[in-house]
Design a protein around this motif. Structure first.
Motif, mmCIF file in Angstrom:
data_model
loop_
_atom_site.group_PDB
_atom_site.id
_atom_site.type_symbol
_atom_site.label_atom_id
_atom_site.label_comp_id
_atom_site.label_asym_id
_atom_site.label_seq_id
_atom_site.Cartn_x
_atom_site.Cartn_y
_atom_site.Cartn_z
ATOM 1 N N ARG A 137 34.943 41.102 42.096
ATOM 2 C CA ARG A 137 35.870 40.276 41.280
ATOM 3 C C ARG A 137 36.353 39.185 42.011
ATOM 4 O O ARG A 137 36.213 39.290 43.248
ATOM 5 C CB ARG A 137 37.227 41.279 40.916
ATOM 6 C CG ARG A 137 36.669 42.193 39.730
ATOM 7 C CD ARG A 137 38.203 43.100 39.424
ATOM 8 N NE ARG A 137 37.760 44.067 38.361
ATOM 9 C CZ ARG A 137 37.517 44.186 37.291
ATOM 10 N NH1 ARG A 137 37.513 42.811 36.523
ATOM 11 N NH2 ARG A 137 37.442 45.230 36.533
ATOM 12 N N PRO A 138 36.916 38.075 41.294
ATOM 13 C CA PRO A 138 37.189 37.012 42.079
ATOM 14 C C PRO A 138 38.416 37.406 43.187
ATOM 15 O O PRO A 138 39.374 37.967 42.694
ATOM 16 C CB PRO A 138 37.665 36.065 41.056
ATOM 17 C CG PRO A 138 37.067 36.527 39.886
ATOM 18 C CD PRO A 138 37.074 37.920 39.991
ATOM 19 N N VAL A 139 38.184 37.068 44.346
ATOM 20 C CA VAL A 139 39.199 37.173 45.260
ATOM 21 C C VAL A 139 40.405 36.169 45.559
ATOM 22 O O VAL A 139 39.814 35.070 45.116
ATOM 23 C CB VAL A 139 38.862 37.616 46.883
ATOM 24 C CG1 VAL A 139 37.758 38.590 46.830
ATOM 25 C CG2 VAL A 139 38.170 36.341 47.456
ATOM 26 N N GLN A 140 41.611 36.424 45.644
ATOM 27 C CA GLN A 140 42.649 35.607 45.288
ATOM 28 C C GLN A 140 42.478 34.387 46.705
ATOM 29 O O GLN A 140 42.835 33.227 46.348
ATOM 30 C CB GLN A 140 44.094 36.407 45.385
ATOM 31 C CG GLN A 140 44.453 36.864 44.268
ATOM 32 C CD GLN A 140 45.675 37.633 44.183
ATOM 33 O OE1 GLN A 140 46.416 37.892 45.113
ATOM 34 N NE2 GLN A 140 46.342 37.857 42.757
ATOM 35 N N ALA A 141 42.123 34.956 47.555
ATOM 36 C CA ALA A 141 41.948 33.954 48.744
ATOM 37 C C ALA A 141 41.163 32.977 48.419
ATOM 38 O O ALA A 141 41.233 31.700 49.181
ATOM 39 C CB ALA A 141 41.587 34.672 49.991
ATOM 40 N N ARG A 142 40.163 32.876 47.687
ATOM 41 C CA ARG A 142 39.174 31.831 47.481
ATOM 42 C C ARG A 142 39.817 30.757 46.404
ATOM 43 O O ARG A 142 39.376 29.556 46.734
ATOM 44 C CB ARG A 142 37.894 32.250 46.786
ATOM 45 C CG ARG A 142 36.944 33.008 47.773
ATOM 46 C CD ARG A 142 35.879 31.836 48.472
ATOM 47 N NE ARG A 142 35.162 31.148 47.524
ATOM 48 C CZ ARG A 142 34.000 31.510 47.322
ATOM 49 N NH1 ARG A 142 33.531 32.780 47.702
ATOM 50 N NH2 ARG A 142 33.154 30.784 46.373
ATOM 51 N N GLN A 143 40.681 30.884 45.740
ATOM 52 C CA GLN A 143 41.199 30.131 44.712
ATOM 53 C C GLN A 143 39.974 29.449 43.954
ATOM 54 O O GLN A 143 40.103 28.184 43.932
ATOM 55 C CB GLN A 143 42.316 29.160 45.311
ATOM 56 C CG GLN A 143 43.181 29.895 45.964
ATOM 57 C CD GLN A 143 44.385 29.022 46.426
ATOM 58 O OE1 GLN A 143 43.887 27.859 46.926
ATOM 59 N NE2 GLN A 143 45.577 29.477 46.601
ATOM 60 N N GLY A 144 39.008 30.105 43.706
ATOM 61 C CA GLY A 144 37.868 29.362 43.085
ATOM 62 C C GLY A 144 37.948 29.022 41.718
ATOM 63 O O GLY A 144 38.926 29.533 41.059
#
Length: 776
Positions: free
Chosen positions: A276-283
């Motif tokens: 799942r998208p990780v928050q740290a990437r802020q993609g």
């Protein structure tokens, strides 16, 4: 003052941690030799040295059983008061931490020469980075290896404890692949603002290196640094972009820019593992779309086909929305009707500008709501039924059992006849009926209702996301099993359902761990009971606050287990505080308050504080009479305990009427636990009056019941066999008495550590009989 002490005094020349460690090594280079005895342990070899002492591998030497430990030794407690204080502090921290991923404290003390020491779990394995390298773990396996470490730190932070020295050497992986967090030597409390002057430079957070105040953010930084080391061990391949972003966020220079908690860091790693998208990437959208495709691969089909599928899905949804528009309008109308009921019929009854009963008790308002719900929704019996179930649960929790029963019965009728009602809604109403039976002391009636519910709502133990209602039915079943004297079945049922907890509300999980703790205590599994109760308390504190009734009940379970461990003073102090809290929350006439007033009296009786026991049990008897009636089995059981407390306090004449009444009514009691208390009480009464045959009959009855029952009564066998033996001895059956005394001694490992005077008398009589037989 010696040279060493002058150099190491607080304002001395060499007050720094480095010079302290150098001087310790110089002055105490030899350390402990192999074979040296420390407490119950024998030194095998040295494992390592540090600023807080020397760690040795040691083995148990008292002959009780085989065990290896890591024994930490403060070479000289006189080195500085600071060192001794920190050492004691670490030992106390470990004593309060019980977590599967934290090396547990086993023993500790001070030698005759003044050396401080403690023994902790010995972890035979490798540091986490070397384990990852040796086993050639891939990136995802290394991240999974970190999660238990984060859970351990999360647990410590939940107890306001900061580790301050998280590094690969302090995280060991045992032979089973289980991570264990070690070394709380420089740990601190979250509310403290002291500077941490001792640290490992490579793994010290910026605020540690600056000698600033250290909080939980420092542990988050070290966890990020640990993750970086584990990912880099034995490989030149850089971390993936997701993991590098997580590391960068965790190890940001400014604490405010890091993850706010270790839990937040753990959740981002779990998102990485779940693709799942990780928050740290802020993609952006493309990044989130890529993760969606990774989570739902479609073999050789291209991402374009996935897109087409999504477009089709959206089209289908729009069509479905059009078809459902009418139904949604109806649902909106129903919602408005429910809101009017809440604002006008229920809450409005307590509003002095709307209703006429602004000072009416909540229970009266709820009962009036039952009548109004039927009138408000004449054309929507499903809605009325669901509202009545909700009101019924509240009435049941408030101890208004008759009103709660009316709510359950009306809800069942309405939901059974409603076309739009689903099976689960009707099941909720039926479960409410069973819960009322449980709370009002009718476990047999509850069992019949639960058996029917189990047939209609099967529980799949292999389902990762079980049906919540089926789960709750099994949780209620487990509680009822312990009321029926089957603590073994109770524990097994709770353990089974707690393996499947996804989508289960946290309040339900807290209740389940609370029940599991009680059943574990009844089976004399007291250490496990404490751990389960602490998990229950954590859920309750998170959801409802530390002073809530649910948190209070969890602490009562802790007190129960502590009493079983023989820590009576600690247990009674804790339980006394929580009983006062229940008086405040529920009032003296609530069934729950009566139960735990009764428990407090029993606990004082167990601790042989008979005066306090008599006072609390007198209150318990009256509370039981008011809440469930004078003839209920639980009221009679409380009366039996009260009579025993009077007898042991020397107030036998006051106790006499209670014992005489018990003799005439004992056959009509249908609860196993209450029946056993009555027989034990009558046995002790007749024994003190030298009526040997009558006493023997009662002790034989209670002994047979205990042996035929489950593990619930195993912790009582020590005292039961003692009373049985004393009755046999009074009857002149010496050999049978000696055999009973031996069985009493054999039952000590499973005993609840109660200080029964019968066990003291039994041991004295055993010695007398043995001496008499040897003199012949």
């Amino acid at each position: 003052m010696s040279l060493r002490d002058r150099l190491l005094e607080p304002r001395g020349l060499f007050r720094g941690a480095l010079f302290k460690d150098m001087l310790r090594t110089h002055f105490d280079a030899d350390g402990l030799q192999a074979g040296t005895r420390v407490g119950a342990f024998r030194i095998v070899r040295e494992l390592g040295r540090g600023g807080m002492g020397v760690v040795y591998l040691a083995e148990r030497a008292d002959g009780e059983f085989e065990q290896n430990v890591a024994l930490k030794w403060l070479q000289d407690a006189r080195l500085s008061p600071e060192s001794a204080a920190l050492f004691r502090r670490e030992r106390q921290f470990l004593a309060e931490l019980s977590h599967p991923n934290i090396a547990r404290l086993i023993d500790g003390g001070r030698t005759d020469e003044g050396h401080l020491w403690f023994a902790m779990e010995y972890i035979e394995g490798l540091p986490i980075d070397r384990h990852a390298e040796t086993h050639r773990l891939d990136e995802r396996q290394r991240v999974a290896l970190m999660l238990p470490v984060l859970q351990a730190v999360e647990f410590a932070h939940g107890r306001l404890l900061i580790h301050r020295d998280i590094k690969p050497g302090n995280v060991m992986i045992d032979a089973g692949g289980q991570a264990k967090l070690l070394d709380f030597g420089i740990a601190g409390l979250a509310q403290e603002s002291d500077q941490a002057t001792a640290f490992t430079p490579e793994y010290a957070s910026p605020e540690q290196r600056a000698l600033g105040a250290v909080g939980t953010a420092s542990d988050v930084w070290q966890l990020g640094r640990l993750l970086q080391a584990v990912l880099a061990a034995g490989t030149a391949q850089p971390p993936s972009r997701d993991l590098q972003a997580i590391i960068d966020k965790a190890t940001a220079d400014a604490p405010a820019q890091r993850y706010i908690t270790a839990t937040a860091l753990k959740y981002d790693l779990e998102r990485y593992l779940a693709r799942r998208p990780v928050q740290a990437r802020q993609g952006g959208p493309l990044y989130r779309w890529t993760r969606l495709v990774q989570r739902h691969p479609i073999g050789s089909l291209s991402a374009a086909l996935v897109t087409l599928g999504v477009v089709a899905l959206v089209g289908g949804f729009l069509y479905y929305a059009a078809v459902e528009r009418t139904r949604l309008r109806e649902a909106r109308d129903e919602t408005l009707a429910v809101n009017r009921f809440l604002n006008e019929d229920l809450l409005g009854a307590g509003d002095p500008f709307i209703g006429n009963a602004s000072d009416a008790p909540v229970s009266d308002i709820l009962e009036a709501g039952l009548e109004k719900a039927g009138k408000r929704f004449p054309d929507h019996p499903a809605i009325a039924g669901k509202i009545m179930v909700a009101i019924g649960h509240t009435l049941n929790s408030r101890g208004q059992y008759a009103s709660a029963r009316r709510a359950a019965e009306r809800a069942t009728r309405l939901l059974a006849q409603a076309d739009g009602a689903d099976a689960s809604s009707l099941g909720e109403a039926r479960l409410l009926d069973a819960m009322i039976d449980i709370h009002s002391g009718e476990p047999r009636a509850a069992q019949q209702r639960l058996d029917a519910l189990i047939r209609d709502f099967p529980f799949d133990p292999d389902d990762d996301a079980p049906d919540v209602l089926a789960w709750r039915i099994r949780s209620s079943l487990a509680w009822n099993q312990q009321l029926l004297g089957r603590a073994d079945l109770c524990a097994r049922t709770y353990e089974r359902i707690l393996r499947r907890t996804r989508d289960i509300p946290e309040n339900e999980l807290g209740d389940a761990y609370n029940g599991l703790s009680l059943c574990q205590s009844q089976m004399a599994r007291f250490d496990e009971a404490v751990r389960s109760a602490r998990r229950s308390e954590a859920y309750a504190a998170k959801l409802n606050g530390i002073e809530s009734g649910a948190a209070s009940l969890a602490r009562i379970r802790i007190a129960t287990a502590l009493s079983g461990l023989g820590r009576h003073r600690e247990a009674t102090t804790l339980l006394h505080r929580e009983v006062v809290n229940l008086h405040r929350l529920l009032g003296p006439d609530h069934g729950t308050t009566a139960t735990y007033v009764n428990l407090l009296g029993s606990m004082y009786l167990c601790a042989n504080d008979n005066t306090a026991a008599a006072a609390w049990l007198a209150e318990a008897v009256e509370a039981r009479r008011r809440t469930i009636g004078p003839d209920h089995a639980w009221t009679r059981g409380a009366t039996a305990q009260y009579a025993v407390a009077l007898l042991r306090s020397g107030r036998s004449e006051e106790a006499r009427p209670y014992f005489e009444r018990m003799e005439s009514t004992r056959q009509s009691v249908d609860d196993v636990g209450s029946q056993m208390w009555i027989d034990r009480a009558l046995g002790e009464w007749q024994l003190r009056r030298s009526n040997a045959e009558e006493a023997l009959a009662h002790y034989r009855s209670v002994r047979e019941t205990a042996l035929a029952s489950s593990d619930r009564f195993r912790s009582n066998m020590h005292a039961i066999e003692a009373g049985y033996g004393l009755s046999l001895a009074q009857s002149g059956r010496t050999q049978e008495a000696l055999a009973a005394y031996e069985r009493s001694i054999a039952a000590i490992p499973d005993a609840s550590r109660c200080s029964s005077p019968l066990t003291v008398d039994a041991e004295r009589d055993r010695q007398r009989l043995l001496a008499a037989s040897q003199s012949r």
